[in-house]
Write an enzyme that holds these catalytic residues in place. Structure first.
Site, PDB file in Angstrom:
ATOM      1  N   LEU A 341     -62.624 -61.361 -63.744  1.00 25.97           N
ATOM      2  CA  LEU A 341     -63.306 -60.809 -64.920  1.00 25.97           C
ATOM      3  C   LEU A 341     -62.848 -61.522 -66.178  1.00 25.97           C
ATOM      4  O   LEU A 341     -63.588 -61.660 -67.136  1.00 25.97           O
ATOM      5  CB  LEU A 341     -62.983 -59.320 -65.062  1.00 25.97           C
ATOM      6  CG  LEU A 341     -63.627 -58.369 -64.075  1.00 25.97           C
ATOM      7  CD1 LEU A 341     -63.032 -56.995 -64.230  1.00 25.97           C
ATOM      8  CD2 LEU A 341     -65.129 -58.318 -64.290  1.00 25.97           C
ATOM      9  N   GLY A 342     -61.614 -61.914 -66.189  1.00 23.86           N
ATOM     10  CA  GLY A 342     -61.119 -62.579 -67.379  1.00 23.86           C
ATOM     11  C   GLY A 342     -59.688 -62.986 -67.202  1.00 23.86           C
ATOM     12  O   GLY A 342     -59.046 -62.626 -66.220  1.00 23.86           O
ATOM     13  N   PHE A 346     -51.545 -63.228 -70.391  1.00 19.81           N
ATOM     14  CA  PHE A 346     -50.876 -62.238 -69.561  1.00 19.81           C
ATOM     15  C   PHE A 346     -51.085 -62.440 -68.073  1.00 19.81           C
ATOM     16  O   PHE A 346     -50.321 -61.953 -67.263  1.00 19.81           O
ATOM     17  CB  PHE A 346     -51.379 -60.844 -69.939  1.00 19.81           C
ATOM     18  CG  PHE A 346     -52.863 -60.718 -69.817  1.00 19.81           C
ATOM     19  CD1 PHE A 346     -53.441 -60.373 -68.612  1.00 19.81           C
ATOM     20  CD2 PHE A 346     -53.689 -60.960 -70.909  1.00 19.81           C
ATOM     21  CE1 PHE A 346     -54.818 -60.278 -68.484  1.00 19.81           C
ATOM     22  CE2 PHE A 346     -55.063 -60.859 -70.788  1.00 19.81           C
ATOM     23  CZ  PHE A 346     -55.632 -60.527 -69.575  1.00 19.81           C
ATOM     24  N   VAL A 349     -57.534 -60.758 -64.670  1.00 22.92           N
ATOM     25  CA  VAL A 349     -58.102 -59.463 -64.324  1.00 22.92           C
ATOM     26  C   VAL A 349     -59.218 -59.695 -63.305  1.00 22.92           C
ATOM     27  O   VAL A 349     -60.110 -60.510 -63.532  1.00 22.92           O
ATOM     28  CB  VAL A 349     -58.671 -58.735 -65.555  1.00 22.92           C
ATOM     29  CG1 VAL A 349     -59.232 -57.384 -65.154  1.00 22.92           C
ATOM     30  CG2 VAL A 349     -57.602 -58.550 -66.613  1.00 22.92           C
ATOM     31  N   LYS A 364     -55.309 -55.999 -62.674  1.00 17.88           N
ATOM     32  CA  LYS A 364     -54.688 -57.005 -63.526  1.00 17.88           C
ATOM     33  C   LYS A 364     -53.466 -57.563 -62.830  1.00 17.88           C
ATOM     34  O   LYS A 364     -52.625 -56.825 -62.364  1.00 17.88           O
ATOM     35  CB  LYS A 364     -54.302 -56.405 -64.866  1.00 17.88           C
ATOM     36  CG  LYS A 364     -53.795 -57.453 -65.830  1.00 17.88           C
ATOM     37  CD  LYS A 364     -53.657 -56.920 -67.213  1.00 17.88           C
ATOM     38  CE  LYS A 364     -52.384 -56.105 -67.325  1.00 17.88           C
ATOM     39  NZ  LYS A 364     -52.403 -55.247 -68.478  1.00 17.88           N
ATOM     40  N   ASP A 464     -51.878 -51.861 -80.406  1.00 20.91           N
ATOM     41  CA  ASP A 464     -52.842 -52.944 -80.284  1.00 20.91           C
ATOM     42  C   ASP A 464     -54.262 -52.406 -80.286  1.00 20.91           C
ATOM     43  O   ASP A 464     -55.049 -52.683 -79.395  1.00 20.91           O
ATOM     44  CB  ASP A 464     -52.548 -53.765 -79.031  1.00 20.91           C
ATOM     45  CG  ASP A 464     -53.183 -55.148 -79.106  1.00 20.91           C
ATOM     46  OD1 ASP A 464     -53.476 -55.588 -80.236  1.00 20.91           O
ATOM     47  OD2 ASP A 464     -53.405 -55.763 -78.060  1.00 20.91           O
TER      48      ASP A 464
END
Ligand SMILES: *[C@@H]1O[C@H](CO)[C@@H](O)[C@H](O)[C@H]1NC(C)=O
Ligand SMILES: *[C@@H]1O[C@H](CO)[C@@H](O)[C@H](O)[C@H]1NC(C)=O
Ligand SMILES: *[C@@H]1O[C@H](CO)[C@@H](O)[C@H](O)[C@H]1NC(C)=O
Ligand SMILES: *[C@@H]1O[C@H](CO)[C@@H](O)[C@H](O)[C@H]1NC(C)=O
Length: 659
Positions: A341-342, A346, A349, A364, A464
């Protein structure tokens, strides 16, 4: 105030990058006797000492005289022996922050022999009694009672609930060690107190209360009361847990989703000598078994190297569900590129589907290097994993496999709010949100933040807040998440620049100066998000005309010229929306004010959004000061009284910190 529950401050660092966990005890609960917080920050009212009592009272006052209210709390009693424990626990309203001189045993840490039954106590309590005391005419050793000023209940019933489907009575054992919910709802107009007990898994408490009392409680209480919990042990012991409490100033039957209900550890055993011998024997046997098993295991290891799991001691203690690597591996089709997904700094995902339930999940994957980071990370999971709110993305569970950590969330089919706001770049075709949708999203995020800041037992600072972290579910409800699905592949913009514009822009000035995050720094970022949602653009738009480049400055300029409405995105600028749009714009400016002391807290923000509280007339005078002085660091004081928000006084002191 919505609720007054602040026990520990958890600073929730964006867990994509750092896993820092600060645990400052800034409790507003005053503990006495054996009461203490355990490592999961559950309140444990009694310890393993016989004939002792514990109390925990909220330091802040609770207004209940001539008022309706609802209180929900989750508790559990873990007894020393399976079938027996003593004596029980209570939820109490007390005129003082604690009940000095209380006794243990049958007095439940609430009263003592002298003051029991005295009208001067002004104490109302709900007892969860696990011992039958003839002295107080207890009905059995497993009952719920309403007590006024004394231990003889004015109403009581055996523990259980009435099934919503067929109205039948279902027994519950208070000493089962299972988490249960007690709902206390008082309607002032009806002068009726309802008490309902149910398992923690129930989303809403059963319709028919276990106990009802038709009485005006106001005659017993004082103006300022404190809410709290007490418990006691006798010759048999039990641990009394209070896990979560929610208070509301209305008579409502709140749905509360606890999600995966934690299992409390069994009563700690003190091994006797005989037991020790048995244990030694068992251990020897176990060691032998381990020896054999490891031989077999090694063969398996070689064969299943790819889906090997490392089970460590700490993983067992943690709250949320621990997925096996195999489950996640299968759900994401082996972490295939197609499922991605992305990704960002970090990790990645992935989208997945849990076999069996067909639930869609987002997984994730991050790697960790240090053991230190690991334990902090787990501490976070055990805290955040317990959060359940319709406007928060649910953390379903986690998994550790080799050097990687996996976090499993609900999948949000509509991606992030970011996608809807930026018409630029590749999403020219993205459908524009209507004003109703935008207003709903703003209220959803506000409600999530209110939950984090004020309704949860701990204060959680998100740190955040930005459109990329607001995810939209299939019904167009907004859910605050802690990972940026915005950094989607198909978004088509460089994560590097989005980071600077997206994260730096949302950091409150005092946070940059002091490095201290507070709930007010979240409010700051939320203010900016509100503005972005209304204006349908980013905080800084390089391609805009010079005076429009910085969103906040542009809005202030329009406000000064009395056409703040023009800041709203064209497609929602309709006369019937005018009132709401202007309200949100002004509130956004107020929340993102440079001066921390001027920003309202989330309960006030929520009340303004709901039209319960009005924005003050002279709001612009405060804000204009900023423009005239080129936005200096001003120290202003604003009296934010919930009921009279209009009292707005401020003093400017020109502290020059340099900019
Ligand atoms: C409790 O509240 C009082 C004021 O109402 C305050 O002075 C005191 O410091 C508070 N105590 C704690 C432990 O928060
Ligand atoms: C239990 O609480 C009492 C205070 O009531 C304390 O004195 C005692 O040390 C505690 N016991 C344990 C095992 O923590
Ligand atoms: C009972 O409690 C009252 C008030 O809380 C206290 O003043 C009194 O000393 C206590 N009595 C005993 C016998 O402990
Ligand atoms: C429920 O509790 C009552 C009283 O303790 C007992 O008489 C009854 O048998 C129990 N029912 C069930 C189904 O356990």
């Amino acid at each position: 105030m919505f609720s007054e529950v602040k026990i520990l401050q958890i600073v929730l660092v964006q867990w994509l990058t750092l896993f820092s966990f600060t645990n400052n005890s800034h409790g507003t609960y005053i503990l006495d006797g054996s009461a203490a917080f355990n490592e999961n920050s559950y309140l444990v009212l009694t310890n393993t000492t016989k004939h002792s009592y514990g109390q925990a009272f909220d330091n802040t006052t609770f207004e209940m005289k001539d008022q309706s209210f609802s209180i929900n709390f989750f508790f559990a009693i873990v007894p020393e022996h399976k079938q027996q424990g003593s004596h029980g626990m209570t939820f109490a309203f007390s005129p003082t922050r604690g009940l000095p001189g209380a006794s243990s045993d049958q007095y439940l840490g609430l009263f003592n022999k002298t003051n029991n039954g005295k009208t001067s106590n002004h104490v109302i309590a709900i007892e969860l009694d696990i011992h039958k005391d003839e002295e107080f005419e207890d009905i059995d050793d497993n009952h719920v009672g309403i007590n006024i000023n004394g231990l003889r209940s004015v109403a009581s019933a055996s523990a259980g609930y009435y099934d919503d489907n067929d109205g039948s009575f279902k027994n519950l054992s208070l000493i089962s060690g299972k988490l249960m919910r007690l709902s206390i709802v008082y309607s002032h107009p009806d002068t009726k107190l309802d008490v309902t007990l149910c398992p923690a898994e129930f989303l809403v408490p059963p319709r028919k209360p276990l106990l009802s009392l038709n009485r005006d409680l106001s005659q017993y209480v004082l103006k300022h009361m404190h809410i709290g919990f007490t418990a006691s042990t006798g010759s048999i012991r039990a641990l009394h847990y209070m896990v979560l409490v929610y208070t509301y100033p209305e008579a409502v039957y709140q749905p509360l989703e606890f999600g995966r209900v934690p299992t409390l550890p069994p009563y700690p055993k003190k091994p006797s000598d005989r037991l020790r011998t048995i244990l030694t024997f068992c251990l020897t046997l176990a060691l032998f078994a381990v020896f054999v098993a490891s031989g077999i295991g090694f063969v398996f290891y070689l064969r299943h190297k790819k889906v090997k799991e490392v089970l460590e001691e700490w993983e067992i203690q943690c709250g949320p569900h621990r997925f096996s690597y195999k489950e996640l591996f299968n759900a994401t089709k082996g972490f295939k590129e197609k499922q991605l997904l992305g990704k960002g700094g970090f990790g990645q995902v992935y989208k997945g589907t849990l076999p069996g339930s067909h639930a869609e999940i987002a997984v994730k994957r991050t790697s960790h290097d240090s053991r230190q980071g690991m334990s902090e990370f787990l501490a976070e999971i055990s805290t955040i994993g317990r959060l359940r709110h319709p406007n928060l993305v649910r953390l379903l569970g986690y998994c550790k496999h080799k050097e990687n950590l996996y976090l499993v969330y609900d999948f949000m089919p509509n991606g992030s709010l970011d996608k809807y706001l930026n018409r630029s770049n590749t999403n020219e075709n993205q459908e524009r949100l209507t004003w109703e949708q935008r207003f709903k999203i703003i209220k959803d995020v506000a409600s999530a933040l209110l939950h984090l800041h004020q309704e949860w037992v701990q204060v959680i600072i998100h740190r955040d807040i930005k459109p990329a972290n607001v995810l939209i579910d299939h019904d167009m409800n907004a859910r605050l998440g802690d990972f940026g699905l915005a950094k989607l592949y198909d978004q088509g913009f460089d994560p590097q620049t989005s980071r600077v514009a997206g994260t730096f822009g949302y950091i409150a000035p005092e946070f940059l100066r002091t490095g201290r995050a507070t709930t007010s720094t979240d409010v700051f970022a939320f203010g900016l998000v509100m503005l972005e949602v209304v204006c349908g653009r980013r905080l800084i738009e390089r391609r805009a005309a010079e005076n429009e480049e910085v969103l906040v400055d542009w809005i202030l300029e329009l406000w000064e010229n009395e056409n703040i409405f023009d800041a709203a995105e064209e497609c929602i600028r309709q006369e019937q929306n005018r009132g709401e749009i202007e309200l949100v714009l002004k509130l956004g400016v107020l929340c993102s004010h440079q001066s921390e002391s001027i920003r309202p807290d989330m309960s006030v923000v929520m009340q303004i959004l709901n039209g319960v509280v009005q924005l003050p007339e002279n709001l612009f005078d405060v804000v204009r000061d900023e423009i005239l002085k080129g936005r200096p660091e001003t120290s202003m004081e604003i009296l934010l009284d919930v009921n009279s928000f209009a009292t707005l006084t401020f003093t400017n002191s020109f502290i020059s910190h340099g900019r």
